[in-house]
Design a protein around this motif. Structure first.
Motif, PDB file in Angstrom:
ATOM      1  N   ASP A   1       0.809  -1.209   0.000  1.00 14.16           N
ATOM      2  CA  ASP A   1       0.000   0.000   0.000  1.00 14.16           C
ATOM      3  C   ASP A   1       0.845   1.263   0.000  1.00 14.16           C
ATOM      4  O   ASP A   1       0.315   2.365   0.059  1.00 14.16           O
ATOM      5  CB  ASP A   1      -0.938   0.012   1.209  1.00 14.16           C
ATOM      6  CG  ASP A   1      -0.175   0.094   2.533  1.00 14.16           C
ATOM      7  OD1 ASP A   1       0.980  -0.389   2.582  1.00 14.16           O
ATOM      8  OD2 ASP A   1      -0.735   0.647   3.494  1.00 14.16           O
ATOM      9  N   LYS A   2       2.164   1.123  -0.075  1.00 16.49           N
ATOM     10  CA  LYS A   2       3.063   2.269  -0.030  1.00 16.49           C
ATOM     11  C   LYS A   2       3.527   2.644  -1.442  1.00 16.49           C
ATOM     12  O   LYS A   2       3.936   1.781  -2.229  1.00 16.49           O
ATOM     13  CB  LYS A   2       4.281   1.968   0.834  1.00 16.49           C
ATOM     14  CG  LYS A   2       3.940   1.686   2.299  1.00 16.49           C
ATOM     15  CD  LYS A   2       3.382   2.919   2.995  1.00 16.49           C
ATOM     16  CE  LYS A   2       3.132   2.647   4.476  1.00 16.49           C
ATOM     17  NZ  LYS A   2       2.642   3.850   5.183  1.00 16.49           N
TER      18      LYS A   2
ATOM     19  N   GLY B   1       5.999  15.503   1.187  1.00 15.46           N
ATOM     20  CA  GLY B   1       5.702  14.076   1.121  1.00 15.46           C
ATOM     21  C   GLY B   1       6.543  13.264   0.157  1.00 15.46           C
ATOM     22  O   GLY B   1       6.284  12.066  -0.025  1.00 15.46           O
TER      23      GLY B   1
ATOM     24  N   VAL C   1       0.665  13.438  -3.548  1.00 20.18           N
ATOM     25  CA  VAL C   1       0.251  12.884  -2.261  1.00 20.18           C
ATOM     26  C   VAL C   1      -1.271  12.746  -2.208  1.00 20.18           C
ATOM     27  O   VAL C   1      -1.806  11.711  -1.777  1.00 20.18           O
ATOM     28  CB  VAL C   1       0.766  13.765  -1.099  1.00 20.18           C
ATOM     29  CG1 VAL C   1       0.084  13.388   0.217  1.00 20.18           C
ATOM     30  CG2 VAL C   1       2.278  13.647  -0.966  1.00 20.18           C
ATOM     31  N   ARG C   2      -1.980  13.779  -2.649  1.00 14.38           N
ATOM     32  CA  ARG C   2      -3.447  13.715  -2.642  1.00 14.38           C
ATOM     33  C   ARG C   2      -3.949  12.572  -3.526  1.00 14.38           C
ATOM     34  O   ARG C   2      -4.847  11.814  -3.147  1.00 14.38           O
ATOM     35  CB  ARG C   2      -4.041  15.040  -3.140  1.00 14.38           C
ATOM     36  CG  ARG C   2      -3.885  16.202  -2.184  1.00 14.38           C
ATOM     37  CD  ARG C   2      -4.821  17.340  -2.560  1.00 14.38           C
ATOM     38  NE  ARG C   2      -4.626  17.812  -3.932  1.00 14.38           N
ATOM     39  CZ  ARG C   2      -3.782  18.771  -4.284  1.00 14.38           C
ATOM     40  NH1 ARG C   2      -3.023  19.359  -3.358  1.00 14.38           N
ATOM     41  NH2 ARG C   2      -3.679  19.154  -5.540  1.00 14.38           N
TER      42      ARG C   2
ATOM     43  N   VAL D   1      -2.358   9.835  -4.500  1.00 16.06           N
ATOM     44  CA  VAL D   1      -2.023   8.538  -3.912  1.00 16.06           C
ATOM     45  C   VAL D   1      -3.027   8.175  -2.821  1.00 16.06           C
ATOM     46  O   VAL D   1      -3.530   7.040  -2.756  1.00 16.06           O
ATOM     47  CB  VAL D   1      -0.580   8.558  -3.348  1.00 16.06           C
ATOM     48  CG1 VAL D   1      -0.329   7.348  -2.458  1.00 16.06           C
ATOM     49  CG2 VAL D   1       0.430   8.588  -4.488  1.00 16.06           C
ATOM     50  N   LYS D   2      -3.354   9.127  -1.964  1.00 14.74           N
ATOM     51  CA  LYS D   2      -4.299   8.853  -0.874  1.00 14.74           C
ATOM     52  C   LYS D   2      -5.702   8.599  -1.411  1.00 14.74           C
ATOM     53  O   LYS D   2      -6.408   7.706  -0.918  1.00 14.74           O
ATOM     54  CB  LYS D   2      -4.296  10.022   0.112  1.00 14.74           C
ATOM     55  CG  LYS D   2      -3.023  10.119   0.928  1.00 14.74           C
ATOM     56  CD  LYS D   2      -3.069  11.279   1.908  1.00 14.74           C
ATOM     57  CE  LYS D   2      -1.828  11.315   2.774  1.00 14.74           C
ATOM     58  NZ  LYS D   2      -1.860  12.461   3.725  1.00 14.74           N
ATOM     59  N   GLU D   3      -6.105   9.377  -2.424  1.00 14.46           N
ATOM     60  CA  GLU D   3      -7.424   9.155  -3.017  1.00 14.46           C
ATOM     61  C   GLU D   3      -7.507   7.786  -3.697  1.00 14.46           C
ATOM     62  O   GLU D   3      -8.584   7.201  -3.821  1.00 14.46           O
ATOM     63  CB  GLU D   3      -7.743  10.269  -4.010  1.00 14.46           C
ATOM     64  CG  GLU D   3      -8.028  11.615  -3.338  1.00 14.46           C
ATOM     65  CD  GLU D   3      -8.110  12.766  -4.319  1.00 14.46           C
ATOM     66  OE1 GLU D   3      -7.962  12.523  -5.540  1.00 14.46           O
ATOM     67  OE2 GLU D   3      -8.317  13.904  -3.870  1.00 14.46           O
TER      68      GLU D   3
ATOM     69  N   GLY E   1      -6.349   5.222  -2.404  1.00 10.51           N
ATOM     70  CA  GLY E   1      -6.428   4.226  -1.338  1.00 10.51           C
ATOM     71  C   GLY E   1      -5.092   3.722  -0.855  1.00 10.51           C
ATOM     72  O   GLY E   1      -5.015   2.710  -0.151  1.00 10.51           O
ATOM     73  N   LYS E   2      -4.015   4.416  -1.225  1.00 12.13           N
ATOM     74  CA  LYS E   2      -2.682   4.022  -0.788  1.00 12.13           C
ATOM     75  C   LYS E   2      -2.062   5.156   0.037  1.00 12.13           C
ATOM     76  O   LYS E   2      -2.683   6.187   0.255  1.00 12.13           O
ATOM     77  CB  LYS E   2      -1.813   3.665  -1.994  1.00 12.13           C
ATOM     78  CG  LYS E   2      -2.348   2.462  -2.769  1.00 12.13           C
ATOM     79  CD  LYS E   2      -1.334   1.912  -3.746  1.00 12.13           C
ATOM     80  CE  LYS E   2      -1.841   0.627  -4.392  1.00 12.13           C
ATOM     81  NZ  LYS E   2      -0.802  -0.012  -5.241  1.00 12.13           N
ATOM     82  N   GLN E   3      -0.808   4.963   0.462  1.00  5.53           N
ATOM     83  CA  GLN E   3      -0.131   5.949   1.290  1.00  5.53           C
ATOM     84  C   GLN E   3       1.255   6.255   0.722  1.00  5.53           C
ATOM     85  O   GLN E   3       1.939   5.340   0.228  1.00  5.53           O
ATOM     86  CB  GLN E   3       0.036   5.434   2.723  1.00  5.53           C
ATOM     87  CG  GLN E   3      -1.269   5.309   3.493  1.00  5.53           C
ATOM     88  CD  GLN E   3      -1.928   6.654   3.719  1.00  5.53           C
ATOM     89  OE1 GLN E   3      -1.263   7.641   4.046  1.00  5.53           O
ATOM     90  NE2 GLN E   3      -3.249   6.695   3.561  1.00  5.53           N
ATOM     91  N   PRO E   4       1.662   7.517   0.760  1.00  2.00           N
ATOM     92  CA  PRO E   4       3.030   7.835   0.335  1.00  2.00           C
ATOM     93  C   PRO E   4       4.048   7.155   1.243  1.00  2.00           C
ATOM     94  O   PRO E   4       3.905   7.175   2.470  1.00  2.00           O
ATOM     95  CB  PRO E   4       3.102   9.367   0.481  1.00  2.00           C
ATOM     96  CG  PRO E   4       1.686   9.830   0.503  1.00  2.00           C
ATOM     97  CD  PRO E   4       0.912   8.719   1.143  1.00  2.00           C
TER      98      PRO E   4
END
Length: 279
Positions: free
Chosen positions: A3-4, A42, A252-253, A255-257, A259-262
């Protein structure tokens, strides 16, 4: 760490002109300031080129030393430092490698695994003799190669270098699409390259100019990592000039949208097999 997502920021390049976007960093201080701001936003990795007093790409080892020193002056900043070995049209092979020998804080280095005509400007010379010498330097000084792929044929070279033991697994591939002389920045081309990557490769992608966002979205959909920055793209949207931190913030936005995380710099090091960071 499925998820990274590693976000790399290529801050300046060797050719991107400040005349088209004043945010392009030229001096070591400007480059270090941009690196720190991108880490704060990020980015896990910053990719560094150097510029001379006229804004032309240079492989001046003293500028690399100063830029890295200024980045590491920020005691809270653990960003992964990735430096170029290409220098655009710099042809002196020793100059393309010396900073990796003399600057121990450099953790990664670009490895452009084939030669081609860079548009109608110059021959981007990455001959086999030079690449083998560069592999030796990287292995000796524990620098992780960032294998830059501009066209399908370079994947064959990449597989060969793994088979011969010049490059160790996991190979880190940066797929660069949209350079005239390489493959166009299309989703079809990205998908084709991803399907033919060396086994166990970890990969990232970037699209030049207008190909930037389509390649970013496609890379995320295909399970890859992403690169942003003023080396590749000068605009957030048509007519809206970008900055390096703004592009990182947008990544960063996204990636988060998705469903993952930086990935943090430390997580990026673990994913890529980069040497442990020691302040």
């Amino acid at each position: 760490m499925n998820d990274k997502v590693i976000i790399s920021c290529a801050l300046t390049g060797a050719l991107t002109p400040k005349e088209k976007n004043p945010a392009v960093p030229y001096t070591p201080q400007e480059i270090a300031d941009a690196a720190y701001a991108c880490w704060q936003a990020g980015a896990a990795v910053v990719h560094l080129h150097m510029r001379d007093d006229n804004g032309i790409g240079t492989m001046d080892k003293e500028r690399f030393k100063e830029s890295v020193r200024l980045i590491r002056e920020h005691k809270d900043c653990d960003v992964v430092i990735n430096c170029t070995s290409s220098g655009g049209f710099v042809t002196n092979e020793d100059d393309r490698m010396t900073h990796f020998v003399e600057v121990p804080d450099i953790e990664m280095g670009s490895f452009d695994i084939g030669s081609f005509n860079w548009g109608d400007t110059f021959v981007f010379d990455n001959n086999p003799s030079f690449l083998k010498k560069l592999c030796h330097v990287y292995n000796q000084y524990d620098v992780k190669p960032e294998v830059e792929i501009f066209d399908y044929g370079m994947l064959g070279n990449a597989k060969h270098y793994i088979e011969k033991g010049y490059i160790k697994n996991p190979m880190w591939c940066q797929l660069v699409l949209g350079v005239l002389g390489g493959m166009d920045a299309t989703v079809d081309n990205l998908l084709y390259l991803v399907r033919h990557l060396p086994e166990n490769a970890v990969w990232s992608a970037t699209g030049i100019g207008t190909g930037h966002l389509p390649i970013m979205y496609a890379a995320l959909a295909l399970g890859g990592h992403i690169r942003v920055g003023l080396e590749d793209n000068l605009y957030m949207s048509r007519g809206e000039k970008a900055t390096n931190p703004l592009m990182v913030e947008r990544a960063v936005r996204i990636v988060k949208e998705f469903g993952k995380q930086p990935a943090t710099p430390q997580e990026a090091r673990e994913i890529l097999g980069v040497k442990t960071f020691v302040r």
